[in-house]
Design an enzyme around this catalytic site. Structure first.
Site, PDB file in Angstrom:
ATOM      1  N   LYS A  45       0.840  -1.203   0.000  1.00  0.00           N
ATOM      2  CA  LYS A  45       0.000   0.000   0.000  1.00  0.00           C
ATOM      3  C   LYS A  45       0.879   1.259   0.000  1.00  0.00           C
ATOM      4  CE  LYS A  45      -3.771  -2.490   2.174  1.00  0.00           C
ATOM      5  NZ  LYS A  45      -4.486  -2.891   3.406  1.00  0.00           N
ATOM      6  N   GLN A  70      -4.287  -1.590   9.743  1.00  0.00           N
ATOM      7  CA  GLN A  70      -4.241  -2.910   9.106  1.00  0.00           C
ATOM      8  C   GLN A  70      -4.835  -3.979  10.033  1.00  0.00           C
ATOM      9  OE1 GLN A  70      -3.213  -3.531   5.899  1.00  0.00           O
ATOM     10  NE2 GLN A  70      -3.909  -5.627   6.230  1.00  0.00           N
ATOM     11  N   ASP A 108     -10.962   3.008   4.473  1.00  0.00           N
ATOM     12  CA  ASP A 108     -11.378   1.604   4.326  1.00  0.00           C
ATOM     13  C   ASP A 108     -12.902   1.484   4.326  1.00  0.00           C
ATOM     14  OD1 ASP A 108      -9.193  -0.007   3.902  1.00  0.00           O
ATOM     15  OD2 ASP A 108      -8.746  -0.288   6.033  1.00  0.00           O
TER      16      ASP A 108
END
Ligand code: NAP
Length: 286
Positions: A54, A98, A121
């Protein structure tokens, strides 16, 4: 082999180059680049690879990344305090924690602590609620990527019968909401669904997000259907999806492979979401 193969690698390359151009314009307008904060707790090797990918993708798109690596034994309070610092930091436009977190940490309060305007997200209740109400703001990256794949493959969504297998907060639920918002007639299936095969066989658009290899059988695919396989399963014979590809490809009209289908879209849409968050934060500050 009958079906068209939907090439997620090619579409993700296209999205990433579009984002790069839009980031250049953003920098010209605001004299700063969008910033994504990544938070990684502990030493899980797979999570390190995901976050590393990422960060690399951000760099390539001109997005700043601000990385916070925390020790595996960090406390819930310390993690929540970092999220609150990132919420208050004007140099941070997007926050990505994460998952999964180590067992001693509770994921839900951490997600809930993220400012919804920085929720790249799309996992907060605010993001999910707005999506469910048909006025999406930041949408989970994987289902957003699936919608782009359907568009690039010229799959007609409006009026189509869509079946989503899986009802997770990360994939199945937002996928069903996006398809509903795009005027598909949507059925959501899960582990308690009776006669899954006959439900799938009604689908013009069949999305598998189950997490178990080859759950969706080839004979369940309606001839000509678009089949999107979100699953990523590591097996002795390599990465496989949730769909029995070799059988499904004979009946589908279009299908995503694994790997090289949905997978590459997730990071591309994360970049898109980070830029969207940055643009929206600048608009509200103006
Ligand atoms: P998840 O949270 O484990 O959810 C799986 C869903 O599948 C649940 O709703 C479960 O039903 C349902 N299910 C399980 N077994 C089933 C069966 N035999 N028949 C029908 N439904 C069944 O998984 P997830 O996070 O949504 O991820 C799904 C898959 O997508 C995984 O392989 C994951 O690795 C992959 N994934 C890929 C990407 C990407 O970038 N391509 C991103 C995210 C996830 P219940 O609700 O009843 O338990």
């Amino acid at each position: 082999m009958g079906a068209r193969i939907i090439d997620g690698k090619a579409v993700s390359t296209l999205v990433r180059s579009e984002v790069k151009e839009d980031v250049e314009q953003f920098i010209a307008e605001h004299s700063t680049s969008p910033g994504l904060a990544t938070v990684l707790v502990g030493d899980d090797p797979a999570s390190h690879v995901y976050v590393g990918n990422k960060i690399k993708a951000c760099e390539e798109a001109g997005i700043r990344s601000i990385h916070h690596g925390l020790p595996a034994d960090v406390s819930q309070a310390e993690l929540l305090s970092l999220v609150s610092e990132l919420n208050a930091d004007d140099a941070v436009d997007g926050i990505l924690v994460q998952m999964p977190l180590p067992d001693h940490l509770d994921q839900d309060p951490v997600v809930a602590a993220i400012d919804p305007s920085k929720d790249v997200d799309g996992l907060t209740a605010t993001s999910a609620g707005l999506l469910a109400q048909g006025r999406p703001r930041l949408v989970p990256c994987t289902p957003l990527g699936v919608m782009r794949l359907l568009a690039e493959a010229d799959v007609e969504v409006s009026g189509a019968s869509a079946v989503v297998v899986g009802r997770s907060i990360l994939v199945g639920r937002p996928m069903a909401a996006l398809l509903t918002n795009a005027s598909a007639t949507v059925t959501v299936c899960h582990s308690r669904t009776r006669d899954l095969g006959s439900v799938c066989a009604q689908a013009d658009i069949l999305i598998a997000a189950v997490g178990s290899p080859h759950t969706v059988e080839g004979t369940w695919v309606k001839p000509g259907a678009a089949v999107i396989d979100v699953g990523i399963n590591r097996t002795d014979s390599g990465l496989v999806g949730d769909v029995d590809f070799d059988a499904a490809v004979e009946r589908a009209g279009a299908i995503t492979p694994v790997p090289g289908g949905v997978g590459p879209m997730t990071i591309a849409m994360l970049l898109r979401n980070t830029l969207a968050a940055a643009s929206s934060l600048r608009r509200s500050a103006a």
